[in-house]
Scaffold this motif. Sequence first.
Motif, short mmCIF file in Angstrom:
data_model
loop_
_atom_site.label_atom_id
_atom_site.label_comp_id
_atom_site.label_asym_id
_atom_site.label_seq_id
_atom_site.Cartn_x
_atom_site.Cartn_y
_atom_site.Cartn_z
N THR A 122 -1.99 -3.74 -9.51
CA THR A 122 -2.99 -3.72 -8.44
C THR A 122 -4.01 -4.83 -8.65
O THR A 122 -4.34 -5.20 -9.78
CB THR A 122 -3.74 -2.37 -8.37
OG1 THR A 122 -4.39 -2.13 -9.62
CG2 THR A 122 -2.78 -1.23 -8.07
N SER A 123 -4.48 -5.36 -7.55
CA SER A 123 -5.55 -6.36 -7.52
C SER A 123 -6.50 -5.98 -6.40
O SER A 123 -6.07 -5.51 -5.35
CB SER A 123 -4.99 -7.75 -7.23
OG SER A 123 -4.05 -8.13 -8.20
N GLY A 140 -2.11 -11.07 -5.09
CA GLY A 140 -1.59 -9.88 -5.76
C GLY A 140 -0.37 -10.20 -6.62
O GLY A 140 -0.25 -9.71 -7.75
N ASP A 188 -1.49 -12.27 -9.69
CA ASP A 188 -2.13 -11.40 -10.68
C ASP A 188 -1.10 -10.56 -11.42
O ASP A 188 -1.18 -10.39 -12.64
CB ASP A 188 -3.17 -10.48 -10.02
CG ASP A 188 -4.46 -11.20 -9.66
OD1 ASP A 188 -4.64 -12.37 -10.06
OD2 ASP A 188 -5.29 -10.57 -8.98
N THR A 212 -7.20 -3.35 -1.78
CA THR A 212 -6.38 -3.34 -2.99
C THR A 212 -4.97 -3.75 -2.59
O THR A 212 -4.41 -3.23 -1.62
CB THR A 212 -6.35 -1.93 -3.62
OG1 THR A 212 -7.68 -1.56 -3.95
CG2 THR A 212 -5.49 -1.92 -4.88
N VAL A 213 -4.43 -4.71 -3.33
CA VAL A 213 -3.05 -5.13 -3.12
C VAL A 213 -2.21 -4.52 -4.24
O VAL A 213 -2.49 -4.73 -5.42
CB VAL A 213 -2.92 -6.66 -3.13
CG1 VAL A 213 -1.45 -7.08 -2.99
CG2 VAL A 213 -3.74 -7.28 -2.02
N GLU A 214 -1.22 -3.73 -3.85
CA GLU A 214 -0.30 -3.12 -4.79
C GLU A 214 0.99 -3.93 -4.78
O GLU A 214 1.51 -4.26 -3.71
CB GLU A 214 0.02 -1.68 -4.39
CG GLU A 214 -1.18 -0.78 -4.38
CD GLU A 214 -0.86 0.63 -3.89
OE1 GLU A 214 -1.73 1.48 -4.07
OE2 GLU A 214 0.24 0.85 -3.33
N THR A 215 1.50 -4.26 -5.96
CA THR A 215 2.69 -5.09 -6.08
C THR A 215 3.70 -4.42 -6.99
O THR A 215 3.36 -4.00 -8.10
CB THR A 215 2.32 -6.48 -6.66
OG1 THR A 215 1.34 -7.09 -5.81
CG2 THR A 215 3.54 -7.38 -6.73
N GLN A 218 5.06 -4.95 -1.50
CA GLN A 218 3.61 -4.99 -1.62
C GLN A 218 2.97 -4.19 -0.50
O GLN A 218 3.53 -4.07 0.59
CB GLN A 218 3.09 -6.44 -1.57
CG GLN A 218 3.53 -7.27 -2.77
CD GLN A 218 2.88 -8.63 -2.76
OE1 GLN A 218 3.37 -9.53 -2.11
NE2 GLN A 218 1.78 -8.76 -3.48
#
Length: 132
Positions: free
Chosen positions: A4-5, A32, A35, A74-77, A91
């Motif tokens: 997460t970012s 994201g 990171d 929040t970017v979930e990858t 994502q």
Amino acid sequence: MTATSTFRVYYEDTDMAGVVYYANYLKFLERGRSDAVRDAGISQLDMKTAGLVFVVRRVEADYHKPARFDDILTVETGLEDMRGARFSMPQRVMRGDEVLLSARIDCAVMSLEGRPARLPAEIRHKLADFMQ
């Protein structure tokens, strides 16, 4: 595991209606992914020195709800379907518990000359271990 970012939406990210301009989500997704790769212990600068780079070969995105100025996103990858020279990263862009955008990014490894290259075993293991 999902990496997460977190990012804030700035005025420059929005359009005349005050919502995030659709193309700017690609920038959020790129941050994201960058990171996630960094957090997995992979230096893209070291990869470049070794003559390899990650490239995006396909983007599939679904826009669900708009993000607005000053939102915290929040970017979930994640990671799936890792093969010899390519892999996919699902994502999501979230505002709290709301899914604003869901995407699947297909990535490949290329030489600096633009030829497909195999993902080195060390990088494959780092990605797989971190994203499990």
